[in-house]
Design a protein around this motif. Structure first.
Motif, mmCIF file in Angstrom:
data_model
loop_
_atom_site.group_PDB
_atom_site.id
_atom_site.type_symbol
_atom_site.label_atom_id
_atom_site.label_comp_id
_atom_site.label_asym_id
_atom_site.label_seq_id
_atom_site.Cartn_x
_atom_site.Cartn_y
_atom_site.Cartn_z
ATOM 1 N N GLN A 45 -8.417 3.808 -0.777
ATOM 2 C CA GLN A 45 -7.011 3.398 -0.719
ATOM 3 C C GLN A 45 -6.881 2.071 0.016
ATOM 4 O O GLN A 45 -6.121 1.190 -0.395
ATOM 5 C CB GLN A 45 -6.173 4.466 -0.013
ATOM 6 C CG GLN A 45 -4.703 4.107 0.111
ATOM 7 C CD GLN A 45 -4.008 4.133 -1.229
ATOM 8 O OE1 GLN A 45 -4.017 5.171 -1.877
ATOM 9 N NE2 GLN A 45 -3.415 3.040 -1.643
ATOM 10 N N THR A 46 -7.644 1.905 1.092
ATOM 11 C CA THR A 46 -7.606 0.676 1.880
ATOM 12 C C THR A 46 -7.949 -0.536 1.014
ATOM 13 O O THR A 46 -7.252 -1.549 1.043
ATOM 14 C CB THR A 46 -8.600 0.770 3.051
ATOM 15 O OG1 THR A 46 -8.286 1.934 3.819
ATOM 16 C CG2 THR A 46 -8.544 -0.448 3.938
ATOM 17 N N LEU A 47 -9.006 -0.413 0.239
ATOM 18 C CA LEU A 47 -9.421 -1.511 -0.631
ATOM 19 C C LEU A 47 -8.395 -1.758 -1.730
ATOM 20 O O LEU A 47 -8.080 -2.911 -2.046
ATOM 21 C CB LEU A 47 -10.795 -1.218 -1.231
ATOM 22 C CG LEU A 47 -11.407 -2.310 -2.095
ATOM 23 C CD1 LEU A 47 -11.474 -3.642 -1.362
ATOM 24 C CD2 LEU A 47 -12.789 -1.879 -2.565
ATOM 25 N N ALA A 48 -7.838 -0.700 -2.302
ATOM 26 C CA ALA A 48 -6.816 -0.858 -3.344
ATOM 27 C C ALA A 48 -5.593 -1.596 -2.796
ATOM 28 O O ALA A 48 -5.033 -2.463 -3.467
ATOM 29 C CB ALA A 48 -6.415 0.507 -3.900
ATOM 30 N N ASP A 49 -5.200 -1.277 -1.574
ATOM 31 C CA ASP A 49 -4.060 -1.958 -0.953
ATOM 32 C C ASP A 49 -4.355 -3.441 -0.740
ATOM 33 O O ASP A 49 -3.526 -4.299 -1.053
ATOM 34 C CB ASP A 49 -3.704 -1.302 0.391
ATOM 35 C CG ASP A 49 -3.149 0.092 0.247
ATOM 36 O OD1 ASP A 49 -2.721 0.481 -0.862
ATOM 37 O OD2 ASP A 49 -3.142 0.820 1.266
ATOM 38 N N LEU A 50 -5.552 -3.738 -0.229
ATOM 39 C CA LEU A 50 -5.929 -5.130 -0.002
ATOM 40 C C LEU A 50 -5.958 -5.906 -1.313
ATOM 41 O O LEU A 50 -5.429 -7.023 -1.402
ATOM 42 C CB LEU A 50 -7.292 -5.199 0.686
ATOM 43 C CG LEU A 50 -7.849 -6.600 0.918
ATOM 44 C CD1 LEU A 50 -6.900 -7.448 1.762
ATOM 45 C CD2 LEU A 50 -9.226 -6.516 1.558
ATOM 46 N N ILE A 51 -6.515 -5.320 -2.334
ATOM 47 C CA ILE A 51 -6.592 -5.994 -3.632
ATOM 48 C C ILE A 51 -5.202 -6.218 -4.212
ATOM 49 O O ILE A 51 -4.933 -7.267 -4.791
ATOM 50 C CB ILE A 51 -7.507 -5.216 -4.590
ATOM 51 C CG1 ILE A 51 -8.953 -5.393 -4.135
ATOM 52 C CG2 ILE A 51 -7.327 -5.665 -6.030
ATOM 53 C CD1 ILE A 51 -9.952 -4.556 -4.884
ATOM 54 N N SER A 52 -4.305 -5.270 -4.028
ATOM 55 C CA SER A 52 -2.945 -5.451 -4.556
ATOM 56 C C SER A 52 -2.255 -6.623 -3.852
ATOM 57 O O SER A 52 -1.497 -7.367 -4.468
ATOM 58 C CB SER A 52 -2.117 -4.175 -4.446
ATOM 59 O OG SER A 52 -1.818 -3.861 -3.106
ATOM 60 N N TYR A 53 -2.534 -6.804 -2.556
ATOM 61 C CA TYR A 53 -1.977 -7.939 -1.833
ATOM 62 C C TYR A 53 -2.573 -9.253 -2.352
ATOM 63 O O TYR A 53 -1.843 -10.218 -2.624
ATOM 64 C CB TYR A 53 -2.247 -7.791 -0.329
ATOM 65 C CG TYR A 53 -1.839 -9.010 0.465
ATOM 66 C CD1 TYR A 53 -0.502 -9.361 0.595
ATOM 67 C CD2 TYR A 53 -2.792 -9.824 1.053
ATOM 68 C CE1 TYR A 53 -0.118 -10.489 1.312
ATOM 69 C CE2 TYR A 53 -2.423 -10.950 1.774
ATOM 70 C CZ TYR A 53 -1.088 -11.282 1.898
ATOM 71 O OH TYR A 53 -0.711 -12.400 2.597
ATOM 72 N N LEU A 54 -3.881 -9.284 -2.528
ATOM 73 C CA LEU A 54 -4.525 -10.501 -3.028
ATOM 74 C C LEU A 54 -4.034 -10.846 -4.430
ATOM 75 O O LEU A 54 -3.819 -12.019 -4.751
ATOM 76 C CB LEU A 54 -6.053 -10.338 -3.031
ATOM 77 C CG LEU A 54 -6.699 -10.223 -1.663
ATOM 78 C CD1 LEU A 54 -8.194 -9.938 -1.818
ATOM 79 C CD2 LEU A 54 -6.459 -11.459 -0.826
#
Length: 136
Positions: free
Chosen positions: A121-130
């Motif tokens: 989930q952490t990585l998915a959130d970061l990618i959505s921001y990028l």
């Protein structure tokens, strides 16, 4: 690394994978500001306070889609951050943060190709921001 990916697939299959729309760019911004800003800068254009100390040019993360035919390269970005693809500037895996991006609930996101990809989930959130930062 491969065994971890296989384990994630079986765990997610048994628990029912979470759909892609759970990615939260606001949470991703907080993650970016905590873990990425030192090298990539507040604006993600590669001019963070540590960038000048590196032996490589820190990439501008706001033009990833532009450099990929207008499509944000979700899979490539995910694999560089979580260590599935080695990043020489990081000495391989993200030296300090790789394990952080591998914890928490696993989610499945849909790639532009239509394929699914598992990640935390952490990585998915970061990618959505990028992805939200991309310039035309």
């Amino acid at each position: 690394m491969l065994w971890r990916l296989i384990t994630r697939v079986f765990v997610a299959a048994g628990a029912g994978a979470v759909p892609a729309q759970v990615a939260d760019p606001d949470a991703g911004r907080d993650i970016f500001m905590s873990y990425c800003v030192q090298c990539h800068g507040f604006d993600a254009e590669g001019a963070g306070p540590m960038a000048e100390l590196l032996n490589v040019v820190t990439p501008d993360l706001t033009v990833l889609a532009k450099g990929n035919g207008g499509v944000f390269p979700i899979a490539d970005v995910a694999m560089k951050i979580d260590g599935r693809t080695l990043v020489l500037a990081h000495g391989g895996d993200m030296p300090l943060f790789g394990p952080f991006f591998d914890i928490g609930t696993d989610v499945t996101i849909r790639l532009p190709s239509g394929q699914s990809m598992m990640m935390s989930q952490t990585l998915a959130d970061l990618i959505s921001y990028l992805e939200a930062l991309q310039k035309q």
